[in-house]
Enzyme design. Sequence first.
Site, PDB file in Angstrom:
ATOM      1  N   ASP A  98    -112.801  12.541 -20.665  1.00 24.60           N
ATOM      2  CA  ASP A  98    -111.807  12.188 -21.686  1.00 24.60           C
ATOM      3  C   ASP A  98    -110.859  11.096 -21.186  1.00 24.60           C
ATOM      4  OD1 ASP A  98    -110.935  14.322 -19.946  1.00 24.60           O
ATOM      5  OD2 ASP A  98    -109.144  14.546 -21.186  1.00 24.60           O
ATOM      6  N   GLU A 163    -109.469  16.911 -19.537  1.00 24.41           N
ATOM      7  CA  GLU A 163    -108.584  16.928 -18.371  1.00 24.41           C
ATOM      8  C   GLU A 163    -107.177  16.479 -18.715  1.00 24.41           C
ATOM      9  OE1 GLU A 163    -106.436  15.615 -14.832  1.00 24.41           O
ATOM     10  OE2 GLU A 163    -107.029  14.371 -16.527  1.00 24.41           O
TER      11      GLU A 163
HETATM   12 ZN    ZN Z   1    -107.657  11.413 -14.634  1.00 24.82          ZN
END
Ligand code: ZN
Length: 411
Positions: A98, A163
């Site tokens: 992401d 994340e």
């Molecule tokens: Zn990162």
Amino acid sequence: MKDVKDVLNKIDGYRDFIIDVQTKMTACPAITPHEKGGLGEAAKAEVLLKVLKGMKFDEINVLEAKDPASPTGVRPNIVAKYYGQDRSKTLWVMAHMDVVPPGDLSLWKTDPFKVVVKGDKIYGRGTEDNQQGLVSGLLAVKAMMDAGVRPPVNYALLLNADEEVGSDYGIVTVLKKYGKIFGKQDSFIVPDAGNSKGEMVEVAEKNMLWLKITVYGKQTHASTPQNGNNAFVASSHLVVALRDLYKKFNKKDRLYDVPNSVFEPTKHEPNVPNVNTIPGRDVFYLDCRILPSYSNKQVQEEVAKIAKTIEKKFKVKITVETIINDSSKPTDKNAPIVKLLTQYVKQVYRNHPKVQGVGGGTVAAYLRNAGFPAVVYSKLDDTMHQPNEYSSIKNTIGDAKVFALVAMNLK
Ligand SMILES: [Zn+2]
């Protein structure tokens, strides 16, 4: 020895591969579906699976985390494993797919989702965070495959979702729901933070404790303070009194960049909108970064004690809410993964890597709390989350060499 040279030489020849993979990934904006217009990691995972399937991995799996907000209903986490001579242990390189949104587009000199290469630099959102680390991890294993080398233990890539916004659909779900994929003796490299000299080998984080503190007095007209109780005044005394935390928790640990615990008042909420009213309520926040040799509970108890004295002295009511309460076990600085990584960083870059702790918090904390040794390492210019984010091809290649050398020597 010949194998090692062969692998390192192969990595030197991957410039076109790096640009190709970076270009394909950047074209799929993997922004969280919990953000307006965010599509999640699905398209990027497809692109990556195609790349991985074209290589000689022994196992490729997608671990799904259910997320109703995602257009596909799930968030993908990819595992790609290349067997070692001993299949009972695995060296993992963990990166995330992401990316954060581009932010103010007027600040970008190029289209954030269309890669532009200028010399050593690859521009685009995500090219550094975390595609650089992802590609380094990929090159290390590609070179071993291309050279026909099997490392002593398995080498695996773990490419996570989510994340940037808390990891619930990423490593948290992977550990909770698919924890069986990890062996007790596995170790992790997380190439998701670093500095431009490539000298930070991060093995520990401080505990993080965020507190919201509300002081209740009595609102009244500013000309008649005797009819009220100024919450701002009591709150200000509390801010000063809380400086005592530095004295109470004064241990030092040289492993950390800032060697002591830190207790700072940060955000202050607006109280009354006008000048002629005495505020009856005042809210501020305290950001504590605590050495792991103290517990967050000890600090919470001390804050409560200090608040009590202010309540008494100023006849106010004080509430303390915990916003974030995270602690992370440190990775042993003598763990083999730490020793080897530091040794090969020095060999590849001829610099002075330093094993250290930071103020927190990276995604490695989840691994450490689950009992795995995890090292955060990357050589990067730290352009992440900024406009005109870029990745360095040289650093991508250098880090890939470090990871390959660790892989070929970790037993
Ligand atoms: Zn990162």
